[in-house]
Design a protein around this motif. Structure first.
Motif: not given
Length: 231
Positions: A6-11, A117-121, A138-140
């Motif tokens: 799981i990859l969580a991305f700051d935005i 892949i998901c956002s975590l913002s 293209p977030w999941d």
């Protein structure tokens, strides 16, 4: 194992160029304004506004509404007191219209081939969804502080990602351009990847992007991270 499924991305600043986007739009709409200073001042109000929520001074408040509180304070300082309510609402939604960094869509698309892949913002769900739709992100899954009713760096946000996907914290990697965000994630057991964004605050204000050995990965871009992860 250094990889995480799981990859969580700051935005803001990591995936999208908030400074360049806001500067371009303000310069186009209000050419009499110092757009660089306006963008920096708006962003400077972000942490203090969230702290009002963290401290309990304000109840749970969406980032859209915090951005508006900051904006209302800024407008007189920049000679924009005469804006209509419609103009204010449109300007406040500029945060929904932020442009991705040039490597973002290609990098996310490659990373998505082998990872969720998901956002975590701290941005709210509506903001993040509108941004993704416009920018082709293209977030999941779109995850936000709104889901957990807590703003980063509250552990509830980082641990919440692991809970949503029913995995151990070590199976989540936060991807961010901010060392403090990554340090807070590591304290919760997440892996971390730092992305260099030297121009986050604009070309006049280059940012130190020195490596921190505590991070699992250090990458010059999201494409570079995809290369390191074999995507």
């Amino acid at each position: 194992m250094t990889h995480a499924p799981i990859l969580a991305f700051d935005i803001f600043g990591t995936v999208v160029d908030w400074h360049g986007s806001i500067t371009r739009e303000v310069a186009a709409l209000y050419p009499q304004v110092d757009a660089d200073a306006f963008a920096l001042a708006w962003r400077a109000g972000y942490q203090p506004a969230m702290q009002r929520v963290r401290s309990g001074e304000l109840g749970w408040t969406l980032i859209d509404d915090l951005h508006r509180l900051i904006l209302d304070d800024l407008l007189p300082r920049f000679g924009l007191s005469a804006l209509t309510e419609t103009q204010k609402q449109h300007l406040n939604k500029v945060w929904h219209r932020l442009d991705p960094w040039p490597d973002t869509v290609a990098g996310l698309t490659r990373l998505k081939t082998r990872h969720t892949i998901c956002s975590l913002s701290n941005g709210n769900i509506g903001l993040l969804t509108n941004m993704a739709k416009r920018a082709g992100l293209p977030w999941d899954c779109v995850l936000s502080a709104e889901v957990f009713r807590a703003y980063k760096p509250d552990p509830a946000t980082y641990l919440g990602v692991a809970r949503v996907f029913d995995v151990a914290p070590s199976d989540v990697m936060l991807v961010a351009a901010h060392q403090d965000d990554l340090a807070a994630a590591r304290a919760c057991g997440l892996r971390t990847a730092y992305i260099e964004r030297p121009l986050e605050f604009g070309a006049k204000h280059p940012k130190d992007v020195s490596p921190d050995a505590a991070n699992t990965f250090h990458a010059k871009s999201l494409v570079h991270l995809a290369e390191q992860l074999g995507c």
